[in-house]
Design an enzyme around this catalytic site. Sequence first.
Site, PDB file in Angstrom:
ATOM      1  CG  ASP A 294      -2.326   0.606   0.833  1.00 29.87           C
ATOM      2  OD1 ASP A 294      -2.351   1.794   0.457  1.00 29.87           O
ATOM      3  OD2 ASP A 294      -3.349  -0.099   0.924  1.00 29.87           O
TER       4      ASP A 294
ATOM      5  CG  ASN B 246     -19.242  19.372 -13.775  1.00 30.16           C
ATOM      6  OD1 ASN B 246     -19.125  20.413 -14.406  1.00 30.16           O
ATOM      7  ND2 ASN B 246     -20.392  18.937 -13.305  1.00 30.16           N
TER       8      ASN B 246
ATOM      9  CE1 TYR C  94     -13.370   2.353  -9.152  1.00 25.72           C
ATOM     10  CE2 TYR C  94     -15.545   1.728  -9.962  1.00 25.72           C
ATOM     11  CZ  TYR C  94     -14.482   1.528  -9.090  1.00 25.72           C
ATOM     12  OH  TYR C  94     -14.531   0.504  -8.181  1.00 25.72           O
TER      13      TYR C  94
ATOM     14  CB  THR D 269     -14.998  -0.611   1.746  1.00 27.01           C
ATOM     15  OG1 THR D 269     -15.311   0.124   0.559  1.00 27.01           O
ATOM     16  CG2 THR D 269     -15.061  -2.093   1.463  1.00 27.01           C
TER      17      THR D 269
HETATM   18  P1  NAD Z   1     -10.426   1.169  -0.029  1.00 28.46           P
HETATM   19  O1  NAD Z   1     -10.322   2.611  -0.369  1.00 28.46           O
HETATM   20  O2  NAD Z   1     -10.983   0.766   1.291  1.00 28.46           O
HETATM   21  O3  NAD Z   1      -9.001   0.465  -0.208  1.00 28.46           O
HETATM   22  C1  NAD Z   1      -8.195   0.670  -1.366  1.00 28.46           C
HETATM   23  C2  NAD Z   1      -6.743   0.600  -0.956  1.00 28.46           C
HETATM   24  O4  NAD Z   1      -5.946   0.856  -2.140  1.00 28.46           O
HETATM   25  C3  NAD Z   1      -6.373   1.660   0.079  1.00 28.46           C
HETATM   26  O5  NAD Z   1      -5.731   1.052   1.193  1.00 28.46           O
HETATM   27  C4  NAD Z   1      -5.476   2.597  -0.666  1.00 28.46           C
HETATM   28  O6  NAD Z   1      -4.499   3.229   0.143  1.00 28.46           O
HETATM   29  C5  NAD Z   1      -4.858   1.680  -1.715  1.00 28.46           C
HETATM   30  N1  NAD Z   1      -4.288   2.450  -2.823  1.00 28.46           N
HETATM   31  C6  NAD Z   1      -4.868   3.486  -3.467  1.00 28.46           C
HETATM   32  N2  NAD Z   1      -3.989   4.010  -4.339  1.00 28.46           N
HETATM   33  C7  NAD Z   1      -2.850   3.297  -4.241  1.00 28.46           C
HETATM   34  C8  NAD Z   1      -1.594   3.372  -4.880  1.00 28.46           C
HETATM   35  N3  NAD Z   1      -1.328   4.318  -5.780  1.00 28.46           N
HETATM   36  N4  NAD Z   1      -0.645   2.476  -4.541  1.00 28.46           N
HETATM   37  C9  NAD Z   1      -0.898   1.532  -3.607  1.00 28.46           C
HETATM   38  N5  NAD Z   1      -2.065   1.426  -2.968  1.00 28.46           N
HETATM   39  C10 NAD Z   1      -3.041   2.292  -3.271  1.00 28.46           C
HETATM   40  O7  NAD Z   1     -11.248   0.507  -1.234  1.00 28.46           O
HETATM   41  P2  NAD Z   1     -12.029  -0.889  -1.337  1.00 28.46           P
HETATM   42  O8  NAD Z   1     -13.469  -0.568  -1.283  1.00 28.46           O
HETATM   43  O9  NAD Z   1     -11.458  -1.895  -0.415  1.00 28.46           O
HETATM   44  O10 NAD Z   1     -11.715  -1.255  -2.868  1.00 28.46           O
HETATM   45  C11 NAD Z   1     -10.742  -2.202  -3.259  1.00 28.46           C
HETATM   46  C12 NAD Z   1     -10.894  -2.478  -4.749  1.00 28.46           C
HETATM   47  O11 NAD Z   1     -12.216  -2.985  -5.015  1.00 28.46           O
HETATM   48  C13 NAD Z   1     -10.740  -1.251  -5.628  1.00 28.46           C
HETATM   49  O12 NAD Z   1     -10.037  -1.604  -6.808  1.00 28.46           O
HETATM   50  C14 NAD Z   1     -12.153  -0.860  -5.956  1.00 28.46           C
HETATM   51  O13 NAD Z   1     -12.246  -0.152  -7.170  1.00 28.46           O
HETATM   52  C15 NAD Z   1     -12.820  -2.228  -6.050  1.00 28.46           C
HETATM   53  N6  NAD Z   1     -14.290  -2.156  -5.822  1.00 28.46           N
HETATM   54  C16 NAD Z   1     -14.814  -1.776  -4.604  1.00 28.46           C
HETATM   55  C17 NAD Z   1     -16.191  -1.721  -4.463  1.00 28.46           C
HETATM   56  C18 NAD Z   1     -16.859  -1.345  -3.147  1.00 28.46           C
HETATM   57  O14 NAD Z   1     -18.094  -1.308  -3.102  1.00 28.46           O
HETATM   58  N7  NAD Z   1     -16.138  -1.049  -2.085  1.00 28.46           N
HETATM   59  C19 NAD Z   1     -17.025  -2.027  -5.534  1.00 28.46           C
HETATM   60  C20 NAD Z   1     -16.463  -2.372  -6.740  1.00 28.46           C
HETATM   61  C21 NAD Z   1     -15.075  -2.450  -6.881  1.00 28.46           C
END
Ligand code: NAD
Length: 453
Positions: A245, A305, A359, A394
């Site tokens: 991370d 935007n 996205y 989350t």
């Molecule tokens: P989250 O924000 O809780 O966790 C994402 C993590 O990625 C964070 O710890 C962040 O620090 C890390 N991160 C971001 N940029 C980074 C970088 N440049 N280098 C290293 N680490 C980095 O998000 P989440 O909800 O746990 O999502 C995880 C994955 O699941 C993502 O790819 C998200 O798009 C996908 N997702 C989530 C949902 C949802 O409902 N939460 C739905 C669809 C897809």
Amino acid sequence: MSDFLLRLAEQPATRSLIKSIGLPTPQKLARASGAYADEPLAGRRVLFGASQGAFAANTVENALKDAGADLDKSAPTTLGDEHKFNALVFDATGLTGASDLRQLYDFFHPVIRKIKANARIVVLAQNPATAADVHSSTAARAVEGFVRSMGKEIGKKGATANLINVQKGAEKYSVGPLRFFLSDHSTYVDAQAVTVNKPKKAPTKIAYSQALAGKTALVTGGARGIGAATAARLAAEGAKVVVLDIPADAETLQATADRIGGEALALDITGADTPQAIVDYFSSKGGLDIVVHNAGVTRDKTLANMKEKFWDMVQAINLEAILRVDDALLEAGTLNDHARVVCLSSIGGIAGNMGQTNYGATKAGLIGYVAARSDELAAKGIIFNAAAPGFIETRMTAEMPLMIREAGRRMNSMSQGGLPEDVAELICFLSTPGAAGIAGNVVRVCGQSLIGA
Ligand code: NAD
């Protein structure tokens, strides 16, 4: 991040009140804790039937017995509530034409009301793409519409219906998904169709418990949320896990690594030197067996935007970094034979979402990416798949405006959001030898979300 309506629905005193004012009463979902059991269906009453000429029937019946199921092969004509089933399984691989679809009705109609809360339904059909002729292919494809519609009728019970499209000759690779879909490990994976083909390079051994013993895994964005839950799940299955991370989150990252007996790599995934740093780190540890590309961000704005920097940022983290890291790993030979790569897509990449052109493009790109990679590396048994979460509780979804959050949370067959652990379960399954027949697939974990359905 907590679902107030779900908590009210769990209390007998408030459940009838929320029902009377017309709000949905979500079923408390059954979730597995810990690692896979040898007999995940022990004590579960399973009804199994097969269409005429079904080619997977023997494999499925043996798999159900091995999994400890209390097996019925015909439903008693009168069924009391005490006889309700935990699971219904139908092998429809013998369907060769449209009129054969009647066999689905004949099997399911008498028993569809006789399922318990959190029941599981699994149907197997031929892979339409490899079926022998036009009529077989049509019938096989029809099964998907049947299963998805059934999923919508049973979701309020927390029950799921999933489909395994299996190529003739690949029956043994349907056992892994069958065990997964029938267990509580697959909660919130609903109305999905996985395609199972014979792998070009078969795994030497398929273990269904401690399935990842001796494997080394990397989970990006592993400090929290879905990434941290995935790291914990892979570790519980026996893998050595490294979580990566951003350096700003190094403390949280280290705490996550410590909790699971893993290691922390504080790196920005978009850094110019990051791919090489990952190669160097794992080359000295015997290579990598599992990569979970989970790091991801949203920066929502309508296209009109959207600032340039937020377009670029989302592309860089969610898509470009993944391609760069994988290119480096492949070029250096750091991915071991039989490696698994799981990319986090999203239902937003399937249906598109308002304010998510940036996205949605990245998450759809990953679906194309895993499909394109799957043939290229099949000879080495290296498999790419995508997991597409729906609404998961989350930090990412907690930041949504209230009304959008509530709509996203309820607009699915189960009237509730999923947990990071539900996504972790799907990713873990896709990383196991039991999933060796599944390549280039995108599997949603969304409770059959109406968005991206
Ligand atoms: P989250 O924000 O809780 O966790 C994402 C993590 O990625 C964070 O710890 C962040 O620090 C890390 N991160 C971001 N940029 C980074 C970088 N440049 N280098 C290293 N680490 C980095 O998000 P989440 O909800 O746990 O999502 C995880 C994955 O699941 C993502 O790819 C998200 O798009 C996908 N997702 C989530 C949902 C949802 O409902 N939460 C739905 C669809 C897809």
